[in-house]
Every structure is written in C-alpha cells, then in structure tokens.
Design a protein around this motif. Structure first.
Motif, PDB file in Angstrom:
ATOM      1  N   THR A  60     -12.240   5.510  -4.754  1.00 25.97           N
ATOM      2  CA  THR A  60     -11.535   4.256  -5.000  1.00 25.97           C
ATOM      3  C   THR A  60     -10.029   4.421  -4.841  1.00 25.97           C
ATOM      4  OG1 THR A  60     -11.493   4.665  -7.374  1.00 25.97           O
ATOM      5  CG2 THR A  60     -13.318   3.342  -6.533  1.00 25.97           C
ATOM      6  N   ARG A  61      -9.474   5.460  -5.463  1.00 19.40           N
ATOM      7  CA  ARG A  61      -8.035   5.702  -5.364  1.00 19.40           C
ATOM      8  C   ARG A  61      -7.705   7.089  -4.821  1.00 19.40           C
ATOM      9  NH1 ARG A  61      -4.793   3.829  -9.490  1.00 19.40           N
ATOM     10  NH2 ARG A  61      -3.094   4.754  -8.296  1.00 19.40           N
ATOM     11  N   VAL A  62      -8.718   7.932  -4.700  1.00 16.91           N
ATOM     12  CA  VAL A  62      -8.466   9.289  -4.206  1.00 16.91           C
ATOM     13  C   VAL A  62      -9.671   9.773  -3.411  1.00 16.91           C
ATOM     14  CG1 VAL A  62      -9.253  10.374  -6.346  1.00 16.91           C
ATOM     15  CG2 VAL A  62      -7.717  11.623  -4.880  1.00 16.91           C
ATOM     16  N   THR A  63      -9.384  10.499  -2.334  1.00 12.43           N
ATOM     17  CA  THR A  63     -10.410  11.191  -1.565  1.00 12.43           C
ATOM     18  C   THR A  63      -9.962  12.625  -1.356  1.00 12.43           C
ATOM     19  OG1 THR A  63      -9.447  10.588   0.579  1.00 12.43           O
ATOM     20  CG2 THR A  63     -11.130   9.105  -0.322  1.00 12.43           C
ATOM     21  N   LEU A 102     -12.705   8.050 -10.263  1.00 13.13           N
ATOM     22  CA  LEU A 102     -11.594   7.809  -9.332  1.00 13.13           C
ATOM     23  C   LEU A 102     -11.928   8.120  -7.873  1.00 13.13           C
ATOM     24  CD1 LEU A 102      -8.774   9.371 -11.523  1.00 13.13           C
ATOM     25  CD2 LEU A 102      -9.247   6.936 -11.162  1.00 13.13           C
ATOM     26  N   SER A 138       0.793   5.405  -0.254  1.00 14.02           N
ATOM     27  CA  SER A 138      -0.130   6.527  -0.146  1.00 14.02           C
ATOM     28  C   SER A 138       0.578   7.849  -0.400  1.00 14.02           C
ATOM     29  CB  SER A 138      -0.770   6.543   1.237  1.00 14.02           C
ATOM     30  OG  SER A 138       0.228   6.708   2.221  1.00 14.02           O
ATOM     31  N   VAL A 173      -2.754   9.595  -9.493  1.00 14.45           N
ATOM     32  CA  VAL A 173      -3.496   8.335  -9.512  1.00 14.45           C
ATOM     33  C   VAL A 173      -3.397   7.678 -10.889  1.00 14.45           C
ATOM     34  CG1 VAL A 173      -5.842   7.381  -9.454  1.00 14.45           C
ATOM     35  CG2 VAL A 173      -5.053   8.867  -7.629  1.00 14.45           C
ATOM     36  N   LYS A 174      -3.510   8.470 -11.953  1.00 15.52           N
ATOM     37  CA  LYS A 174      -3.461   7.924 -13.303  1.00 15.52           C
ATOM     38  C   LYS A 174      -2.076   7.396 -13.674  1.00 15.52           C
ATOM     39  CE  LYS A 174      -6.638   8.094 -15.844  1.00 15.52           C
ATOM     40  NZ  LYS A 174      -7.687   7.081 -16.059  1.00 15.52           N
ATOM     41  N   PHE A 220      -2.393   5.638  -3.695  1.00 13.62           N
ATOM     42  CA  PHE A 220      -3.703   6.051  -3.199  1.00 13.62           C
ATOM     43  C   PHE A 220      -3.500   7.469  -2.684  1.00 13.62           C
ATOM     44  CE2 PHE A 220      -3.806   1.534  -3.169  1.00 13.62           C
ATOM     45  CZ  PHE A 220      -5.109   1.206  -3.478  1.00 13.62           C
ATOM     46  N   PHE A 235       0.860  -1.185   0.000  1.00 16.66           N
ATOM     47  CA  PHE A 235       0.000   0.000   0.000  1.00 16.66           C
ATOM     48  C   PHE A 235       0.890   1.227   0.000  1.00 16.66           C
ATOM     49  CE2 PHE A 235      -2.207   3.369   2.333  1.00 16.66           C
ATOM     50  CZ  PHE A 235      -3.346   3.492   1.551  1.00 16.66           C
ATOM     51  N   ASP A 250       0.704   3.879  -8.818  1.00 15.76           N
ATOM     52  CA  ASP A 250      -0.154   2.972  -8.047  1.00 15.76           C
ATOM     53  C   ASP A 250      -0.509   3.562  -6.688  1.00 15.76           C
ATOM     54  OD1 ASP A 250       2.310   2.792  -6.838  1.00 15.76           O
ATOM     55  OD2 ASP A 250       2.328   0.608  -6.713  1.00 15.76           O
ATOM     56  N   TYR A 291      -5.352  13.768  -9.449  1.00 17.27           N
ATOM     57  CA  TYR A 291      -5.805  13.006 -10.611  1.00 17.27           C
ATOM     58  C   TYR A 291      -4.616  12.399 -11.359  1.00 17.27           C
ATOM     59  CZ  TYR A 291      -7.599  12.136 -15.314  1.00 17.27           C
ATOM     60  OH  TYR A 291      -7.911  11.565 -16.525  1.00 17.27           O
TER      61      TYR A 291
END
Length: 140
Positions: free
Chosen positions: A53-56, A50, A5, A21-22, A27, A3, A25, A18
């Motif tokens: 799932t991969r970004v907040t 996104l 981050s 994430v694109k 988060f 993981f 890998d 954005y």
C-alpha cells in the motif's frame, strides 16, 4: 494530492522504510541484494499492514536498480546507517533523485552525506528517522 516517493537503496531489514512510511506521507520503494533480507522486510511490513500500500521491497542490485530516472523525492539507505555513505552508489542515488527539490540523504546521522546545502522537510524527516533507528527507539 502530490505524490511523493522515496527510494531506500540497501533496505536491509526494512526498518527505515517502515519508519519513513509511519512518519511521513511518502510512498517507499526499497531494494536490497540479499534475498533473506528482502523476504524478512516484506514479511515485517506485511504484518504491519503497510506492504503493497505504501511500501514495496524489491530484490536487486541497489547500485543498478533499473528504476526510472528522477524517480524519488528522497533517496536514503538503511545499510548506510551502519556502514556509512560509501555503501551507496553515488551515481545511482543522483540518477534516481528528482531534480528541483529532490534530496539524497545517506550515511550515519551526524555525518550524513546530503545532496543539498539547505535543510529541507524531507531531509529533516530522514535525519530524525535515521537517528531514532540508531538509538533503537523504533521497531517493527
């Protein structure tokens, strides 16, 4: 799976989150103090499929996030791309940066403030994404 981050302190419109994430890998957990920017970033990231799932994106003070200590492998700031590294709380960036391999990379490409002397994979990814954003070669 490891993981990894990233925290974006002062995410603005969410473009840096954005792209990270694109192109990686990671988060991404982003934060900004401006409710309108947070709403806009959430909307754009959700439209791209996104958000959640991969970004907040959180509403709060980027200088006092209340995120756990040593939370992030990579600490960046969309706001620092235009305004320079002084807009990022050094204390908060280093508090969030994971020891032994974590990287803080803020400021304008070409003059970024970095937490380590050697170039890491994460640092290289952050630098490339920031440069593309400034050259307006990316969009969401």
């Amino acid at each position: 799976m490891l993981f990894r981050s990233c925290v974006d302190l002062g995410c603005g419109d969410g473009r840096l989150a954005y792209e990270l994430v694109k192109q990686s890998d990671l988060f991404v957990v982003a934060i900004d103090a401006d409710p309108a920017k947070v709403a806009s970033a959430r909307q754009k990231l959700a439209a791209a499929g996104l958000y959640g799932t991969r970004v907040t994106v959180h509403l709060g003070d980027p200088a006092d996030t209340h995120f756990p200590k040593y939370f992030a492998n990579l600490v960046v700031s969309r706001n620092s791309l235009g305004d320079g590294p002084q807009v990022v709380s050094t204390d908060e960036a280093f508090r969030l940066q994971r020891p032994y391999g974590g990287v803080a990379c803020v400021g304008r490409p070409g003059s970024m403030s970095r937490s380590e002397e050697h170039t890491s994979e994460l640092q290289s990814q952050a630098y490339l994404v920031c440069r593309l954003l400034l050259e307006n070669k990316t969009h969401i």
